[in-house]
Scaffold this active site. Structure first.
Site, PDB file in Angstrom:
ATOM      1  N   LYS A  60     -37.559 -84.188-140.192  1.00 10.32           N
ATOM      2  CA  LYS A  60     -37.686 -85.097-140.954  1.00 10.32           C
ATOM      3  C   LYS A  60     -38.508 -86.241-140.455  1.00 10.32           C
ATOM      4  CE  LYS A  60     -33.312 -84.388-143.477  1.00 10.32           C
ATOM      5  NZ  LYS A  60     -33.534 -84.166-144.789  1.00 10.32           N
ATOM      6  N   ARG A  93     -27.935 -75.118-147.821  1.00 11.33           N
ATOM      7  CA  ARG A  93     -27.632 -73.822-148.646  1.00 11.33           C
ATOM      8  C   ARG A  93     -27.565 -72.643-147.914  1.00 11.33           C
ATOM      9  NH1 ARG A  93     -33.430 -74.907-151.435  1.00 11.33           N
ATOM     10  NH2 ARG A  93     -32.811 -76.997-150.759  1.00 11.33           N
TER      11      ARG A  93
HETATM   12  N1  BES Z   1     -29.502 -83.138-146.154  1.00 12.57           N
HETATM   13  C1  BES Z   1     -30.483 -82.893-146.751  1.00 12.57           C
HETATM   14  C2  BES Z   1     -30.701 -83.570-148.206  1.00 12.57           C
HETATM   15  C3  BES Z   1     -30.514 -85.096-148.384  1.00 12.57           C
HETATM   16  C4  BES Z   1     -31.568 -85.841-148.400  1.00 12.57           C
HETATM   17  C5  BES Z   1     -29.256 -85.639-148.651  1.00 12.57           C
HETATM   18  C6  BES Z   1     -31.609 -87.171-148.787  1.00 12.57           C
HETATM   19  C7  BES Z   1     -29.045 -87.204-148.603  1.00 12.57           C
HETATM   20  C8  BES Z   1     -30.413 -87.850-148.873  1.00 12.57           C
HETATM   21  C9  BES Z   1     -30.959 -81.447-146.890  1.00 12.57           C
HETATM   22  O1  BES Z   1     -30.580 -80.804-146.079  1.00 12.57           O
HETATM   23  C10 BES Z   1     -32.327 -81.521-147.110  1.00 12.57           C
HETATM   24  O2  BES Z   1     -33.102 -81.801-146.130  1.00 12.57           O
HETATM   25  N2  BES Z   1     -33.085 -81.045-148.265  1.00 12.57           N
HETATM   26  C11 BES Z   1     -34.474 -80.714-148.582  1.00 12.57           C
HETATM   27  C12 BES Z   1     -34.712 -79.328-149.103  1.00 12.57           C
HETATM   28  C13 BES Z   1     -36.299 -79.057-149.107  1.00 12.57           C
HETATM   29  C14 BES Z   1     -36.776 -78.949-147.696  1.00 12.57           C
HETATM   30  C15 BES Z   1     -36.365 -77.898-149.848  1.00 12.57           C
HETATM   31  C16 BES Z   1     -35.010 -81.906-149.200  1.00 12.57           C
HETATM   32  O3  BES Z   1     -34.137 -82.282-150.135  1.00 12.57           O
HETATM   33  O4  BES Z   1     -36.199 -82.402-148.745  1.00 12.57           O
HETATM   34 MN    MN Z   2     -31.909 -80.703-144.482  1.00 14.77          MN
END
Ligand code: BES
Ligand code: MN
Ligand code: ZN
Length: 506
Positions: free
Chosen positions: A283, A357
Protein backbone atom coordinates in the site's frame (compact mmCIF):
# COMPACT_ATOMS: atom_id res chain seq x y z
CA UNK A 1 -18.64 2.73 35.52
CA UNK A 2 -21.26 1.72 38.05
CA UNK A 3 -24.84 2.69 37.45
CA UNK A 4 -27.01 3.62 40.41
CA UNK A 5 -30.74 4.19 40.46
CA UNK A 6 -32.07 7.10 42.53
CA UNK A 7 -35.47 8.66 42.94
CA UNK A 8 -35.06 11.84 45.01
CA UNK A 9 -36.51 15.21 44.03
CA UNK A 10 -33.93 16.70 41.62
CA UNK A 11 -33.04 19.56 43.95
CA UNK A 12 -31.94 17.06 46.59
CA UNK A 13 -29.62 14.98 44.41
CA UNK A 14 -26.10 15.45 45.72
CA UNK A 15 -23.80 15.50 42.70
CA UNK A 16 -20.98 17.35 40.99
CA UNK A 17 -23.03 17.39 37.82
CA UNK A 18 -26.72 16.93 37.14
CA UNK A 19 -27.52 16.33 33.47
CA UNK A 20 -31.06 17.02 32.26
CA UNK A 21 -32.19 16.12 28.73
CA UNK A 22 -34.63 18.77 27.46
CA UNK A 23 -37.03 18.39 24.54
CA UNK A 24 -37.76 21.33 22.29
CA UNK A 25 -41.33 22.16 21.36
CA UNK A 26 -40.95 24.05 18.12
CA UNK A 27 -41.62 27.77 18.49
CA UNK A 28 -43.52 27.40 21.75
CA UNK A 29 -41.90 27.65 25.15
CA UNK A 30 -40.27 24.43 26.29
CA UNK A 31 -42.58 22.57 28.63
CA UNK A 32 -40.49 21.04 31.38
CA UNK A 33 -41.49 17.71 32.93
CA UNK A 34 -42.90 18.00 36.48
CA UNK A 35 -39.72 17.00 38.30
CA UNK A 36 -37.63 19.47 36.28
CA UNK A 37 -40.22 22.24 36.65
CA UNK A 38 -40.04 21.74 40.43
CA UNK A 39 -36.28 22.12 40.30
CA UNK A 40 -36.70 25.23 38.14
CA UNK A 41 -38.98 26.78 40.78
CA UNK A 42 -36.41 26.09 43.51
CA UNK A 43 -33.86 27.87 41.30
CA UNK A 44 -36.10 30.90 40.80
CA UNK A 45 -36.75 29.95 37.15
CA UNK A 46 -33.06 29.86 36.30
CA UNK A 47 -33.59 27.08 33.75
CA UNK A 48 -36.49 28.78 32.03
CA UNK A 49 -34.49 32.01 31.83
CA UNK A 50 -31.54 30.25 30.24
CA UNK A 51 -33.86 28.90 27.60
CA UNK A 52 -35.77 32.14 27.06
CA UNK A 53 -32.56 33.96 26.21
CA UNK A 54 -32.14 31.54 23.32
CA UNK A 55 -28.74 30.50 24.69
CA UNK A 56 -29.97 26.92 24.77
CA UNK A 57 -31.85 25.60 21.77
CA UNK A 58 -32.76 22.05 22.88
CA UNK A 59 -31.42 20.85 19.52
CA UNK A 60 -29.64 17.51 19.59
CA UNK A 61 -25.99 18.16 20.38
CA UNK A 62 -26.62 21.42 22.25
CA UNK A 63 -25.51 21.59 25.87
CA UNK A 64 -25.54 24.41 28.41
CA UNK A 65 -23.82 24.30 31.78
CA UNK A 66 -25.39 26.31 34.60
CA UNK A 67 -24.21 27.01 38.14
CA UNK A 68 -27.24 26.89 40.44
CA UNK A 69 -28.11 30.19 42.11
CA UNK A 70 -29.71 28.46 45.09
CA UNK A 71 -28.64 25.87 47.65
CA UNK A 72 -29.37 22.58 45.96
CA UNK A 73 -27.52 19.25 45.96
CA UNK A 74 -25.97 19.68 42.51
CA UNK A 75 -22.88 21.80 41.91
CA UNK A 76 -23.55 22.10 38.18
CA UNK A 77 -26.54 21.55 35.95
CA UNK A 78 -26.11 20.61 32.30
CA UNK A 79 -29.06 20.97 29.97
CA UNK A 80 -28.84 18.64 26.97
CA UNK A 81 -30.83 19.20 23.79
CA UNK A 82 -33.12 16.41 22.56
CA UNK A 83 -35.07 17.95 19.63
CA UNK A 84 -38.83 17.45 19.60
CA UNK A 85 -40.32 14.67 21.70
CA UNK A 86 -42.61 13.41 18.91
CA UNK A 87 -39.66 12.69 16.61
CA UNK A 88 -37.74 10.93 19.41
CA UNK A 89 -35.35 8.15 18.48
CA UNK A 90 -33.60 6.12 21.21
CA UNK A 91 -30.27 7.25 19.80
CA UNK A 92 -31.01 10.85 20.94
CA UNK A 93 -30.99 9.60 24.52
CA UNK A 94 -27.86 7.53 23.90
CA UNK A 95 -26.21 10.69 22.59
CA UNK A 96 -27.46 12.78 25.50
CA UNK A 97 -25.97 10.38 28.04
CA UNK A 98 -22.74 10.35 26.01
CA UNK A 99 -22.62 14.16 26.09
CA UNK A 100 -23.25 14.16 29.84
CA UNK A 101 -20.37 11.73 30.37
CA UNK A 102 -18.08 13.92 28.28
CA UNK A 103 -19.02 17.08 30.18
CA UNK A 104 -18.34 15.24 33.46
CA UNK A 105 -14.90 14.24 32.19
CA UNK A 106 -14.19 17.79 31.06
CA UNK A 107 -14.82 19.14 34.55
CA UNK A 108 -12.86 16.23 36.08
CA UNK A 109 -15.85 14.85 37.88
CA UNK A 110 -15.75 11.10 38.41
CA UNK A 111 -19.49 10.85 38.98
CA UNK A 112 -22.54 12.42 37.45
CA UNK A 113 -26.30 12.16 37.66
CA UNK A 114 -28.59 11.81 34.66
CA UNK A 115 -32.31 12.49 34.69
CA UNK A 116 -34.09 9.78 32.73
CA UNK A 117 -37.00 11.49 30.97
CA UNK A 118 -40.18 9.59 30.21
CA UNK A 119 -41.00 9.23 26.54
CA UNK A 120 -44.18 7.88 25.03
CA UNK A 121 -43.86 4.40 23.51
CA UNK A 122 -40.49 3.70 25.13
CA UNK A 123 -40.42 1.63 28.29
CA UNK A 124 -38.34 2.55 31.32
CA UNK A 125 -36.02 -0.37 30.63
CA UNK A 126 -35.51 0.65 26.97
CA UNK A 127 -34.69 4.20 28.03
CA UNK A 128 -32.37 3.06 30.81
CA UNK A 129 -30.61 0.73 28.37
CA UNK A 130 -29.75 3.42 25.82
CA UNK A 131 -28.80 5.89 28.56
CA UNK A 132 -26.38 3.35 30.04
CA UNK A 133 -24.98 2.58 26.58
CA UNK A 134 -24.50 6.28 25.83
CA UNK A 135 -22.67 6.93 29.09
CA UNK A 136 -20.25 4.04 28.64
CA UNK A 137 -19.66 4.71 24.96
CA UNK A 138 -19.29 8.46 25.46
CA UNK A 139 -16.77 7.96 28.25
CA UNK A 140 -14.56 5.63 26.20
CA UNK A 141 -11.07 6.83 25.22
CA UNK A 142 -8.07 4.88 23.97
CA UNK A 143 -5.24 6.17 26.14
CA UNK A 144 -3.45 3.07 27.43
CA UNK A 145 -0.26 4.03 25.60
CA UNK A 146 -0.01 7.45 27.26
CA UNK A 147 2.46 7.13 30.10
CA UNK A 148 1.49 10.29 32.02
CA UNK A 149 -1.65 10.02 34.13
CA UNK A 150 -2.10 13.78 33.82
CA UNK A 151 -2.59 13.39 30.06
CA UNK A 152 -5.44 10.98 30.51
CA UNK A 153 -9.14 11.67 30.54
CA UNK A 154 -10.93 11.44 33.90
CA UNK A 155 -12.18 7.93 34.47
CA UNK A 156 -15.85 7.94 35.38
CA UNK A 157 -16.74 5.66 38.27
CA UNK A 158 -20.51 6.11 38.55
CA UNK A 159 -23.62 7.44 36.91
CA UNK A 160 -26.83 7.89 38.88
CA UNK A 161 -29.97 7.43 36.85
CA UNK A 162 -32.68 9.65 38.29
CA UNK A 163 -36.11 8.13 37.93
CA UNK A 164 -39.17 9.82 36.53
CA UNK A 165 -42.23 9.39 38.77
CA UNK A 166 -43.94 6.19 37.66
CA UNK A 167 -40.82 4.45 36.36
CA UNK A 168 -40.18 1.24 38.26
CA UNK A 169 -36.68 0.97 39.67
CA UNK A 170 -36.53 -2.75 38.78
CA UNK A 171 -37.27 -1.96 35.14
CA UNK A 172 -34.66 0.76 35.04
CA UNK A 173 -32.12 -1.48 36.73
CA UNK A 174 -32.71 -4.29 34.23
CA UNK A 175 -32.38 -1.90 31.28
CA UNK A 176 -29.22 -0.32 32.67
CA UNK A 177 -27.71 -3.75 33.15
CA UNK A 178 -28.42 -4.71 29.54
CA UNK A 179 -27.02 -1.42 28.31
CA UNK A 180 -23.85 -1.86 30.36
CA UNK A 181 -23.32 -5.39 29.04
CA UNK A 182 -23.69 -4.26 25.44
CA UNK A 183 -21.68 -1.04 25.63
CA UNK A 184 -18.85 -2.53 27.69
CA UNK A 185 -18.59 -5.27 25.06
CA UNK A 186 -18.58 -2.69 22.28
CA UNK A 187 -15.80 -0.88 24.16
CA UNK A 188 -13.83 -4.13 24.34
CA UNK A 189 -14.18 -4.41 20.55
CA UNK A 190 -12.95 -0.81 20.25
CA UNK A 191 -10.03 -1.53 22.51
CA UNK A 192 -8.93 -4.52 20.44
CA UNK A 193 -9.28 -2.62 17.18
CA UNK A 194 -7.32 0.35 18.54
CA UNK A 195 -4.31 -1.77 19.50
CA UNK A 196 -1.27 -1.05 17.34
CA UNK A 197 -0.01 -3.89 15.16
CA UNK A 198 3.04 -4.47 17.35
CA UNK A 199 0.90 -4.88 20.46
CA UNK A 200 -1.62 -7.23 18.89
CA UNK A 201 -0.22 -9.86 16.52
CA UNK A 202 -2.59 -12.76 15.70
CA UNK A 203 -1.47 -14.89 18.66
CA UNK A 204 -2.15 -12.01 21.05
CA UNK A 205 -5.58 -11.37 19.51
CA UNK A 206 -6.29 -15.06 20.11
CA UNK A 207 -5.10 -14.84 23.73
CA UNK A 208 -7.30 -11.83 24.38
CA UNK A 209 -10.28 -13.56 22.83
CA UNK A 210 -9.62 -16.49 25.15
CA UNK A 211 -9.41 -14.14 28.15
CA UNK A 212 -12.82 -12.70 27.24
CA UNK A 213 -14.19 -16.22 26.84
CA UNK A 214 -12.93 -17.10 30.30
CA UNK A 215 -14.37 -13.94 31.84
CA UNK A 216 -17.92 -14.59 30.65
CA UNK A 217 -18.01 -18.37 30.17
CA UNK A 218 -17.75 -18.97 26.43
CA UNK A 219 -16.18 -22.05 24.90
CA UNK A 220 -12.94 -21.11 23.14
CA UNK A 221 -10.75 -23.01 20.70
CA UNK A 222 -7.55 -21.65 19.17
CA UNK A 223 -5.94 -23.22 16.10
CA UNK A 224 -2.28 -22.34 15.62
CA UNK A 225 -0.32 -22.46 12.37
CA UNK A 226 0.41 -26.19 12.73
CA UNK A 227 -3.24 -26.99 13.27
CA UNK A 228 -4.20 -24.75 10.36
CA UNK A 229 -1.79 -26.66 8.12
CA UNK A 230 -3.24 -29.99 9.24
CA UNK A 231 -6.73 -28.69 8.53
CA UNK A 232 -5.58 -27.52 5.07
CA UNK A 233 -6.45 -23.87 5.59
CA UNK A 234 -4.39 -22.80 2.59
CA UNK A 235 -5.92 -19.32 2.49
CA UNK A 236 -5.20 -18.14 6.02
CA UNK A 237 -1.73 -19.66 5.86
CA UNK A 238 -0.84 -17.99 2.55
CA UNK A 239 -1.83 -14.54 3.79
CA UNK A 240 0.07 -15.02 7.06
CA UNK A 241 3.25 -16.56 5.66
CA UNK A 242 5.01 -13.21 5.14
CA UNK A 243 4.98 -12.36 8.83
CA UNK A 244 7.02 -13.78 11.71
CA UNK A 245 3.76 -13.56 13.66
CA UNK A 246 1.89 -16.69 12.58
CA UNK A 247 -1.86 -16.78 11.88
CA UNK A 248 -4.61 -18.15 14.11
CA UNK A 249 -8.21 -19.26 13.86
CA UNK A 250 -10.23 -18.61 17.02
CA UNK A 251 -13.66 -20.08 17.68
CA UNK A 252 -15.87 -18.75 20.46
CA UNK A 253 -19.11 -20.50 21.25
CA UNK A 254 -22.15 -19.29 23.16
CA UNK A 255 -24.32 -22.34 23.77
CA UNK A 256 -27.28 -21.62 26.05
CA UNK A 257 -28.52 -24.37 28.35
CA UNK A 258 -30.94 -26.66 26.59
CA UNK A 259 -29.33 -26.25 23.15
CA UNK A 260 -30.08 -29.38 21.13
CA UNK A 261 -27.18 -31.63 20.17
CA UNK A 262 -27.93 -31.03 16.49
CA UNK A 263 -28.50 -27.30 16.85
CA UNK A 264 -27.85 -25.06 13.86
CA UNK A 265 -26.15 -21.97 15.28
CA UNK A 266 -25.79 -18.48 13.93
CA UNK A 267 -22.14 -18.10 12.93
CA UNK A 268 -20.45 -14.70 13.01
CA UNK A 269 -17.15 -14.51 11.18
CA UNK A 270 -14.66 -11.65 11.54
CA UNK A 271 -11.72 -10.53 9.41
CA UNK A 272 -8.74 -10.28 11.75
CA UNK A 273 -5.84 -8.80 9.80
CA UNK A 274 -3.83 -7.37 12.69
CA UNK A 275 -1.93 -5.16 10.27
CA UNK A 276 -2.47 -4.83 6.53
CA UNK A 277 0.52 -3.39 4.68
CA UNK A 278 -0.83 -4.80 1.43
CA UNK A 279 1.99 -7.37 1.36
CA UNK A 280 4.07 -7.55 -1.83
CA UNK A 281 1.35 -5.41 -3.47
CA UNK A 282 2.40 -2.79 -0.91
CA UNK A 283 0.00 0.00 0.00
CA UNK A 284 1.08 3.66 -0.31
CA UNK A 285 2.64 4.96 2.92
CA UNK A 286 0.24 7.80 3.65
CA UNK A 287 -2.45 6.60 6.00
CA UNK A 288 -1.10 3.06 6.17
CA UNK A 289 -1.13 3.20 9.97
CA UNK A 290 -4.92 3.09 9.86
CA UNK A 291 -4.53 -0.53 8.79
CA UNK A 292 -4.00 -1.49 12.43
CA UNK A 293 -7.81 -1.40 12.43
CA UNK A 294 -7.99 -4.15 9.79
CA UNK A 295 -9.04 -6.63 12.48
CA UNK A 296 -12.14 -4.64 13.44
CA UNK A 297 -14.46 -7.38 12.16
CA UNK A 298 -12.72 -9.85 14.47
CA UNK A 299 -12.96 -7.37 17.36
CA UNK A 300 -16.69 -7.06 16.79
CA UNK A 301 -17.06 -10.85 16.84
CA UNK A 302 -15.29 -11.03 20.22
CA UNK A 303 -17.39 -8.17 21.62
CA UNK A 304 -20.63 -9.65 20.33
CA UNK A 305 -19.97 -13.11 21.76
CA UNK A 306 -19.13 -11.52 25.12
CA UNK A 307 -22.44 -9.65 25.15
CA UNK A 308 -24.32 -12.83 24.12
CA UNK A 309 -22.91 -14.58 27.18
CA UNK A 310 -23.47 -11.68 29.61
CA UNK A 311 -27.06 -11.27 28.44
CA UNK A 312 -27.62 -15.04 28.39
CA UNK A 313 -29.27 -14.73 24.97
CA UNK A 314 -31.36 -17.82 24.23
CA UNK A 315 -29.69 -18.46 20.87
CA UNK A 316 -26.74 -20.65 19.89
CA UNK A 317 -24.03 -18.36 18.47
CA UNK A 318 -20.58 -19.30 17.21
CA UNK A 319 -17.95 -16.63 16.53
CA UNK A 320 -15.00 -17.29 14.23
CA UNK A 321 -11.98 -15.01 14.11
CA UNK A 322 -9.64 -15.51 11.19
CA UNK A 323 -6.46 -13.65 11.99
CA UNK A 324 -3.14 -13.07 10.21
CA UNK A 325 -0.69 -10.27 9.51
CA UNK A 326 -0.20 -9.18 5.89
CA UNK A 327 3.43 -8.16 5.33
CA UNK A 328 5.93 -8.17 2.43
CA UNK A 329 8.82 -10.56 3.04
CA UNK A 330 11.01 -13.18 1.41
CA UNK A 331 8.46 -15.75 2.53
CA UNK A 332 5.39 -13.69 1.62
CA UNK A 333 2.79 -14.89 -0.88
CA UNK A 334 3.07 -13.09 -4.22
CA UNK A 335 0.93 -11.82 -7.07
CA UNK A 336 0.50 -14.70 -9.52
CA UNK A 337 0.60 -17.38 -6.83
CA UNK A 338 -2.12 -19.97 -6.93
CA UNK A 339 -3.27 -21.21 -3.53
CA UNK A 340 -5.73 -23.90 -2.53
CA UNK A 341 -8.35 -22.86 -0.01
CA UNK A 342 -9.81 -25.20 2.61
CA UNK A 343 -12.80 -25.87 0.36
CA UNK A 344 -10.49 -27.21 -2.35
CA UNK A 345 -11.10 -24.23 -4.63
CA UNK A 346 -7.95 -22.77 -6.17
CA UNK A 347 -7.38 -19.02 -5.98
CA UNK A 348 -5.20 -17.01 -8.32
CA UNK A 349 -3.72 -14.19 -6.26
CA UNK A 350 -3.64 -11.10 -8.45
CA UNK A 351 -3.13 -8.66 -5.62
CA UNK A 352 -1.78 -9.58 -2.18
CA UNK A 353 -3.65 -6.57 -0.79
CA UNK A 354 -6.96 -8.34 -1.38
CA UNK A 355 -6.12 -10.59 1.57
CA UNK A 356 -9.23 -10.22 3.73
CA UNK A 357 -11.44 -12.25 1.41
CA UNK A 358 -8.81 -15.02 1.42
CA UNK A 359 -8.66 -15.40 5.21
CA UNK A 360 -12.46 -15.21 5.35
CA UNK A 361 -12.85 -17.90 2.67
CA UNK A 362 -11.34 -20.55 4.94
CA UNK A 363 -13.25 -19.37 8.01
CA UNK A 364 -16.57 -19.41 6.11
CA UNK A 365 -15.88 -22.92 4.78
CA UNK A 366 -14.93 -24.13 8.24
CA UNK A 367 -18.05 -22.55 9.77
CA UNK A 368 -20.36 -24.00 7.12
CA UNK A 369 -18.94 -27.52 7.27
CA UNK A 370 -18.31 -27.83 11.02
CA UNK A 371 -21.34 -26.10 12.48
CA UNK A 372 -24.01 -26.50 9.75
CA UNK A 373 -25.20 -23.02 10.70
CA UNK A 374 -28.66 -21.66 10.16
CA UNK A 375 -27.08 -18.38 9.10
CA UNK A 376 -23.60 -16.92 8.64
CA UNK A 377 -22.78 -13.25 8.97
CA UNK A 378 -19.30 -11.97 8.28
CA UNK A 379 -17.89 -8.58 9.21
CA UNK A 380 -14.82 -7.20 7.49
CA UNK A 381 -12.95 -4.01 6.72
CA UNK A 382 -12.83 -5.45 3.24
CA UNK A 383 -12.67 -2.77 0.54
CA UNK A 384 -11.63 0.82 0.02
CA UNK A 385 -14.41 0.87 -2.58
CA UNK A 386 -16.91 0.69 0.29
CA UNK A 387 -15.76 4.13 1.47
CA UNK A 388 -16.18 5.48 -2.04
CA UNK A 389 -19.71 4.07 -2.28
CA UNK A 390 -21.13 4.79 1.19
CA UNK A 391 -18.67 6.91 3.17
CA UNK A 392 -17.80 6.71 6.86
CA UNK A 393 -21.22 6.26 8.44
CA UNK A 394 -22.93 3.46 6.52
CA UNK A 395 -21.98 -0.22 6.44
CA UNK A 396 -22.34 -2.04 3.11
CA UNK A 397 -24.37 -5.24 3.07
CA UNK A 398 -24.39 -8.00 0.48
CA UNK A 399 -25.97 -11.39 0.98
CA UNK A 400 -27.85 -14.42 -0.20
CA UNK A 401 -30.91 -14.35 2.06
CA UNK A 402 -33.43 -11.51 1.95
CA UNK A 403 -35.01 -12.34 5.31
CA UNK A 404 -31.63 -12.31 7.05
CA UNK A 405 -30.73 -8.99 5.40
CA UNK A 406 -34.10 -7.54 6.38
CA UNK A 407 -33.38 -8.41 10.01
CA UNK A 408 -29.92 -6.87 9.83
CA UNK A 409 -31.25 -3.65 8.27
CA UNK A 410 -33.95 -3.37 10.91
CA UNK A 411 -31.46 -3.96 13.72
CA UNK A 412 -29.15 -1.34 12.20
CA UNK A 413 -31.98 1.22 12.25
CA UNK A 414 -32.93 0.30 15.83
CA UNK A 415 -29.45 0.91 17.20
CA UNK A 416 -28.27 3.70 14.86
CA UNK A 417 -25.73 1.57 13.02
CA UNK A 418 -27.14 1.95 9.51
CA UNK A 419 -26.45 -0.53 6.72
CA UNK A 420 -27.23 -0.31 3.02
CA UNK A 421 -27.65 -3.28 0.74
CA UNK A 422 -25.72 -3.58 -2.51
CA UNK A 423 -26.76 -6.12 -5.16
CA UNK A 424 -24.89 -9.30 -6.05
CA UNK A 425 -25.58 -10.61 -9.54
CA UNK A 426 -24.05 -13.15 -11.90
CA UNK A 427 -22.12 -10.45 -13.77
CA UNK A 428 -20.24 -9.67 -10.56
CA UNK A 429 -19.34 -13.31 -10.04
CA UNK A 430 -18.18 -13.37 -13.68
CA UNK A 431 -15.68 -10.60 -12.78
CA UNK A 432 -13.73 -12.94 -10.49
CA UNK A 433 -13.39 -15.82 -12.98
CA UNK A 434 -9.75 -16.75 -13.44
CA UNK A 435 -8.03 -18.02 -16.58
CA UNK A 436 -5.48 -19.87 -14.45
CA UNK A 437 -7.34 -21.10 -11.34
CA UNK A 438 -10.95 -21.53 -10.17
CA UNK A 439 -11.27 -17.90 -9.16
CA UNK A 440 -9.08 -14.84 -8.76
CA UNK A 441 -8.90 -12.60 -5.71
CA UNK A 442 -9.67 -9.30 -7.43
CA UNK A 443 -12.41 -8.34 -9.83
CA UNK A 444 -10.99 -5.08 -11.12
CA UNK A 445 -11.95 -1.54 -10.18
CA UNK A 446 -15.65 -1.68 -10.99
CA UNK A 447 -18.02 -2.65 -8.17
CA UNK A 448 -15.10 -3.45 -5.85
CA UNK A 449 -17.22 -4.00 -2.75
CA UNK A 450 -19.58 -6.31 -4.60
CA UNK A 451 -16.90 -8.41 -6.31
CA UNK A 452 -15.22 -8.90 -2.93
CA UNK A 453 -18.56 -10.20 -1.65
CA UNK A 454 -18.94 -12.34 -4.78
CA UNK A 455 -15.62 -13.95 -3.85
CA UNK A 456 -16.86 -14.69 -0.31
CA UNK A 457 -20.10 -16.13 -1.67
CA UNK A 458 -18.04 -18.88 -3.32
CA UNK A 459 -17.23 -20.17 0.17
CA UNK A 460 -20.66 -20.09 1.79
CA UNK A 461 -21.71 -23.59 0.66
CA UNK A 462 -25.40 -22.81 0.38
CA UNK A 463 -25.76 -21.44 3.92
CA UNK A 464 -27.93 -18.31 4.35
CA UNK A 465 -25.28 -15.62 4.46
CA UNK A 466 -24.76 -11.89 4.79
CA UNK A 467 -21.53 -9.94 4.44
CA UNK A 468 -21.07 -6.58 6.17
CA UNK A 469 -18.26 -4.40 4.79
CA UNK A 470 -17.29 -2.12 7.68
CA UNK A 471 -14.26 -0.53 5.95
CA UNK A 472 -15.86 2.91 6.38
CA UNK A 473 -17.62 2.50 9.71
CA UNK A 474 -15.04 0.60 11.80
CA UNK A 475 -13.07 3.70 12.74
CA UNK A 476 -13.53 7.44 12.80
CA UNK A 477 -11.44 10.57 12.79
CA UNK A 478 -14.46 12.63 13.87
CA UNK A 479 -15.38 11.86 17.48
CA UNK A 480 -18.94 12.66 18.56
CA UNK A 481 -21.02 12.18 21.71
CA UNK A 482 -20.86 8.37 21.58
CA UNK A 483 -17.69 7.78 19.56
CA UNK A 484 -14.06 8.53 20.35
CA UNK A 485 -11.18 8.95 17.92
CA UNK A 486 -10.26 5.58 16.38
CA UNK A 487 -12.26 2.37 16.56
CA UNK A 488 -16.06 2.52 16.81
CA UNK A 489 -16.84 -1.11 17.67
CA UNK A 490 -19.51 -1.03 14.96
CA UNK A 491 -21.65 -4.15 14.70
CA UNK A 492 -21.83 -5.18 18.36
CA UNK A 493 -25.04 -3.26 19.07
CA UNK A 494 -26.52 -4.28 15.73
CA UNK A 495 -25.85 -7.99 16.09
CA UNK A 496 -27.09 -8.10 19.68
CA UNK A 497 -30.27 -6.29 18.68
CA UNK A 498 -30.85 -8.88 15.97
CA UNK A 499 -29.86 -11.92 18.04
CA UNK A 500 -31.91 -11.04 21.13
CA UNK A 501 -35.13 -11.77 19.23
CA UNK A 502 -33.72 -14.47 16.95
CA UNK A 503 -36.21 -16.87 15.38
CA UNK A 504 -35.52 -19.60 12.86
CA UNK A 505 -35.25 -18.26 9.31
CA UNK A 506 -38.17 -19.14 6.98
N1 BES B 1 -8.12 -3.61 4.43
C1 BES B 1 -8.25 -3.19 3.10
C2 BES B 1 -9.52 -2.39 2.83
C3 BES B 1 -9.63 -1.05 3.49
C4 BES B 1 -9.22 0.10 2.82
C5 BES B 1 -10.18 -0.92 4.74
C6 BES B 1 -9.34 1.33 3.43
C7 BES B 1 -10.31 0.32 5.35
C8 BES B 1 -9.89 1.45 4.69
C9 BES B 1 -8.28 -4.41 2.17
O1 BES B 1 -7.52 -5.49 2.58
C10 BES B 1 -7.73 -3.98 0.85
O2 BES B 1 -6.60 -3.61 0.81
N2 BES B 1 -8.54 -4.02 -0.18
C11 BES B 1 -8.13 -3.64 -1.48
C12 BES B 1 -8.67 -4.64 -2.47
C13 BES B 1 -8.16 -4.45 -3.88
C14 BES B 1 -6.70 -4.76 -3.92
C15 BES B 1 -8.94 -5.34 -4.78
C16 BES B 1 -8.67 -2.24 -1.76
O3 BES B 1 -9.80 -1.95 -1.36
O4 BES B 1 -7.96 -1.44 -2.34
MN1 MN C 1 -5.51 -5.35 1.98
ZN1 ZN D 1 -7.20 -5.65 4.58
Amino acid sequence: MRIRIESLPLAEVKTELLAIPVFSSGDKQVKLPKAVAALDRTLGKQLTKAMDTGDFSAKVGATLTLYPNAEIGAKRIVLIGMNKADSFKPHSLRRAAGSAAKVAQRVSSKKFAFYLPSIKKFSASQRAQVAAEGALLGAYRFEEFRSKASKKTTELTAMSLLLEAGDAATQVRAGAKRGSAIASSQNIARNLSNQPGNALPPAELARRARAVAKEVGLRCQIFDEKALAQMKMGGILAVGQGSINPPRLVILEHKPKGTKARSHPVCIVGKGITFDSGGISLKPGAGMHHMKHDMSGAATVVGTLRACALLKLPVHVVGLVSTAENLPDAKAYRPGDVITALSGKTIEVLNTDAEGRIVLADALTHAAKTFKPEAMIDLATLTGACLVALGKTITAMVGSDDELMKRISAAGENVAEPVWQLPLRPEHTAQIKSKVADIKNTGGRDAGTITAAAFLAEFTHGVSWTHLDIAGTADTQKPNSTEALGATGVGVRLLIDMLQSWKALK
